[in-house]
Design a protein around this motif. Structure first.
Motif, PDB file in Angstrom:
ATOM      1  N   MET A  74       3.740  13.830  -3.915  1.00  0.00           N
ATOM      2  CA  MET A  74       4.670  12.993  -3.147  1.00  0.00           C
ATOM      3  C   MET A  74       6.086  13.573  -3.098  1.00  0.00           C
ATOM      4  O   MET A  74       6.980  12.991  -2.507  1.00  0.00           O
ATOM      5  N   GLY A  75       6.279  14.749  -3.680  1.00  0.00           N
ATOM      6  CA  GLY A  75       7.542  15.461  -3.525  1.00  0.00           C
ATOM      7  C   GLY A  75       8.453  15.454  -4.738  1.00  0.00           C
ATOM      8  O   GLY A  75       9.392  16.247  -4.797  1.00  0.00           O
ATOM      9  N   VAL A 130       0.822  -1.210   0.000  1.00  0.00           N
ATOM     10  CA  VAL A 130       0.000   0.000   0.000  1.00  0.00           C
ATOM     11  C   VAL A 130       0.857   1.262   0.000  1.00  0.00           C
ATOM     12  O   VAL A 130       0.507   2.263  -0.633  1.00  0.00           O
ATOM     13  N   GLU A 131       1.995   1.215   0.658  1.00  0.00           N
ATOM     14  CA  GLU A 131       2.863   2.398   0.705  1.00  0.00           C
ATOM     15  C   GLU A 131       3.398   2.725  -0.685  1.00  0.00           C
ATOM     16  O   GLU A 131       3.399   3.895  -1.104  1.00  0.00           O
ATOM     17  N   GLU A 132       3.842   1.713  -1.411  1.00  0.00           N
ATOM     18  CA  GLU A 132       4.339   1.930  -2.762  1.00  0.00           C
ATOM     19  C   GLU A 132       3.213   2.424  -3.675  1.00  0.00           C
ATOM     20  O   GLU A 132       3.406   3.338  -4.495  1.00  0.00           O
ATOM     21  N   LEU A 133       2.040   1.841  -3.526  1.00  0.00           N
ATOM     22  CA  LEU A 133       0.895   2.255  -4.326  1.00  0.00           C
ATOM     23  C   LEU A 133       0.516   3.704  -4.028  1.00  0.00           C
ATOM     24  O   LEU A 133       0.210   4.477  -4.945  1.00  0.00           O
ATOM     25  N   SER A 134       0.570   4.084  -2.759  1.00  0.00           N
ATOM     26  CA  SER A 134       0.241   5.467  -2.391  1.00  0.00           C
ATOM     27  C   SER A 134       1.215   6.447  -3.029  1.00  0.00           C
ATOM     28  O   SER A 134       0.808   7.507  -3.548  1.00  0.00           O
ATOM     29  N   ARG A 135       2.492   6.114  -3.028  1.00  0.00           N
ATOM     30  CA  ARG A 135       3.486   7.002  -3.639  1.00  0.00           C
ATOM     31  C   ARG A 135       3.242   7.122  -5.138  1.00  0.00           C
ATOM     32  O   ARG A 135       3.347   8.218  -5.708  1.00  0.00           O
ATOM     33  N   LEU A 136       2.909   6.005  -5.776  1.00  0.00           N
ATOM     34  CA  LEU A 136       2.635   6.041  -7.206  1.00  0.00           C
ATOM     35  C   LEU A 136       1.423   6.924  -7.502  1.00  0.00           C
ATOM     36  O   LEU A 136       1.448   7.751  -8.430  1.00  0.00           O
ATOM     37  N   LEU A 137       0.359   6.784  -6.741  1.00  0.00           N
ATOM     38  CA  LEU A 137      -0.842   7.578  -6.974  1.00  0.00           C
ATOM     39  C   LEU A 137      -0.593   9.059  -6.694  1.00  0.00           C
ATOM     40  O   LEU A 137      -1.077   9.936  -7.425  1.00  0.00           O
ATOM     41  N   LEU A 138       0.148   9.347  -5.640  1.00  0.00           N
ATOM     42  CA  LEU A 138       0.439  10.745  -5.303  1.00  0.00           C
ATOM     43  C   LEU A 138       1.362  11.396  -6.337  1.00  0.00           C
ATOM     44  O   LEU A 138       1.458  12.626  -6.393  1.00  0.00           O
ATOM     45  N   PHE A 139       2.017  10.574  -7.163  1.00  0.00           N
ATOM     46  CA  PHE A 139       2.819  11.117  -8.254  1.00  0.00           C
ATOM     47  C   PHE A 139       1.933  11.542  -9.436  1.00  0.00           C
ATOM     48  O   PHE A 139       2.418  12.080 -10.420  1.00  0.00           O
ATOM     49  N   HIS A 140       0.630  11.344  -9.298  1.00  0.00           N
ATOM     50  CA  HIS A 140      -0.315  11.748 -10.345  1.00  0.00           C
ATOM     51  C   HIS A 140      -1.150  12.955  -9.946  1.00  0.00           C
ATOM     52  O   HIS A 140      -2.048  13.355 -10.696  1.00  0.00           O
ATOM     53  N   VAL A 141      -0.875  13.543  -8.787  1.00  0.00           N
ATOM     54  CA  VAL A 141      -1.692  14.677  -8.333  1.00  0.00           C
ATOM     55  C   VAL A 141      -0.815  15.828  -7.848  1.00  0.00           C
ATOM     56  O   VAL A 141       0.304  15.625  -7.361  1.00  0.00           O
ATOM     57  N   VAL A 142      -1.323  17.026  -8.011  1.00  0.00           N
ATOM     58  CA  VAL A 142      -0.709  18.244  -7.486  1.00  0.00           C
ATOM     59  C   VAL A 142      -1.661  18.797  -6.441  1.00  0.00           C
ATOM     60  O   VAL A 142      -2.856  18.969  -6.711  1.00  0.00           O
ATOM     61  N   SER A 143      -1.159  19.045  -5.256  1.00  0.00           N
ATOM     62  CA  SER A 143      -2.029  19.492  -4.164  1.00  0.00           C
ATOM     63  C   SER A 143      -2.108  21.012  -4.104  1.00  0.00           C
ATOM     64  O   SER A 143      -1.152  21.727  -4.440  1.00  0.00           O
ATOM     65  N   GLU A 144      -3.274  21.490  -3.690  1.00  0.00           N
ATOM     66  CA  GLU A 144      -3.548  22.912  -3.449  1.00  0.00           C
ATOM     67  C   GLU A 144      -3.428  23.779  -4.696  1.00  0.00           C
ATOM     68  O   GLU A 144      -3.258  24.992  -4.590  1.00  0.00           O
ATOM     69  N   LYS A 145      -3.546  23.178  -5.890  1.00  0.00           N
ATOM     70  CA  LYS A 145      -3.517  23.946  -7.129  1.00  0.00           C
ATOM     71  C   LYS A 145      -4.456  23.309  -8.140  1.00  0.00           C
ATOM     72  O   LYS A 145      -4.527  22.083  -8.232  1.00  0.00           O
ATOM     73  N   ALA A 146      -5.149  24.153  -8.898  1.00  0.00           N
ATOM     74  CA  ALA A 146      -5.912  23.686 -10.052  1.00  0.00           C
ATOM     75  C   ALA A 146      -5.192  24.224 -11.289  1.00  0.00           C
ATOM     76  O   ALA A 146      -5.279  25.410 -11.600  1.00  0.00           O
ATOM     77  N   ILE A 147      -4.439  23.344 -11.960  1.00  0.00           N
ATOM     78  CA  ILE A 147      -3.628  23.746 -13.105  1.00  0.00           C
ATOM     79  C   ILE A 147      -4.349  23.330 -14.383  1.00  0.00           C
ATOM     80  O   ILE A 147      -4.448  22.135 -14.690  1.00  0.00           O
ATOM     81  N   TYR A 148      -4.853  24.315 -15.113  1.00  0.00           N
ATOM     82  CA  TYR A 148      -5.572  24.031 -16.353  1.00  0.00           C
ATOM     83  C   TYR A 148      -4.587  23.957 -17.527  1.00  0.00           C
ATOM     84  O   TYR A 148      -3.400  24.309 -17.402  1.00  0.00           O
ATOM     85  N   LYS A 149      -5.099  23.493 -18.658  1.00  0.00           N
ATOM     86  CA  LYS A 149      -4.242  23.288 -19.829  1.00  0.00           C
ATOM     87  C   LYS A 149      -3.413  24.528 -20.149  1.00  0.00           C
ATOM     88  O   LYS A 149      -2.204  24.430 -20.400  1.00  0.00           O
ATOM     89  N   ASP A 150      -4.053  25.695 -20.152  1.00  0.00           N
ATOM     90  CA  ASP A 150      -3.345  26.924 -20.513  1.00  0.00           C
ATOM     91  C   ASP A 150      -2.279  27.307 -19.504  1.00  0.00           C
ATOM     92  O   ASP A 150      -1.441  28.186 -19.785  1.00  0.00           O
ATOM     93  N   ASP A 151      -2.312  26.692 -18.316  1.00  0.00           N
ATOM     94  CA  ASP A 151      -1.327  27.005 -17.280  1.00  0.00           C
ATOM     95  C   ASP A 151      -0.192  25.985 -17.229  1.00  0.00           C
ATOM     96  O   ASP A 151       0.766  26.177 -16.467  1.00  0.00           O
TER      97      ASP A 151
END
Length: 213
Positions: free
Chosen positions: A157-158, A122-143
């Protein structure tokens, strides 16, 4: 000698004058009657035709990132793994940008051996999934950044992923473990959610090389 004989003046008697009293006969004023004046309206009353009312549709509703991902069959594999790690709850609040791999992306990008490992680690899976998200930002295509040297995005995940553009249009999102021959490509941009935005990619982002079968 002539002598003047005295002349005696006859006494003057005044006749009393009696003034007759003057009585003013009362003058009665004839009553003045005012005829009522009626004002005919110069402007005809304006009647407005009734305006049909638009039925209220109520407040607009939106879905969270978790609700969108877990409500779309295309993301069944991703949703299952989010729930396995408990990250589905995190994606229901806060603000996020998600690079969402499809079901085919998991089977196309990851070996059977590595997928089996993720099912138990689960720890490895969590790191993999967190590598697909950016926190506290909504980054649209134009950005999404296209400039070389400025096209790194820090993931939750850093570690960084990199946006690669073709003709200044974001085309790929790549991790350090994704080979140039198999870069994850965007297939959909800017799917809006209440708490962020989702971009769909056709391969899984890898933050380090995964040994294939």
């Amino acid at each position: 000698p002539l002598s003047a004989s005295p002349v005696s003046a006859a006494p003057v008697t005044s006749v009393p004058v009696t003034s007759a009293p003057v009585t003013a006969s009362p003058v009665s004023a004839a009553p003045v009657t005012t005829a009522p004046i009626s004002f005919a309206p110069s402007i005809a009353p304006i009647t407005s035709a009734p305006v049909p009312s638009t039925p209220s549709t109520g407040p607009e509703t939106c879905e969270t990132i978790d609700e969108i991902l877990c409500g779309d069959d295309m993301f069944d594999a991703l949703c299952q793994r989010l729930r396995q790690t408990g990250l589905d709850g995190a994606l229901s609040t806060g603000t996020w940008t998600v690079f969402a791999p499809t079901n085919e992306a998991f089977s196309r990008s990851l070996s059977r051996t590595y997928l089996d490992q993720l099912n138990t680690d689960v720890e490895e899976l969590s790191r993999l999934l967190l590598f697909h998200v950016v926190s506290e930002k909504a980054i649209y295509k134009d950005d999404l950044p296209c400039e070389a040297g400025e096209n790194l995005i820090e993931m939750a995940m850093g570690k960084d992923s990199r946006t690669l553009c073709v003709s200044r249009i974001p085309t790929y999102q790549k991790g350090a473990g994704n080979p140039d021959s198999a870069k994850p490509m965007f297939t959909e941009f800017d799917r809006p959610a209440c708490n962020g935005v989702i971009h769909t990619i056709d391969k899984v982002l890898k933050f380090y090389p995964v040994v294939e079968d």
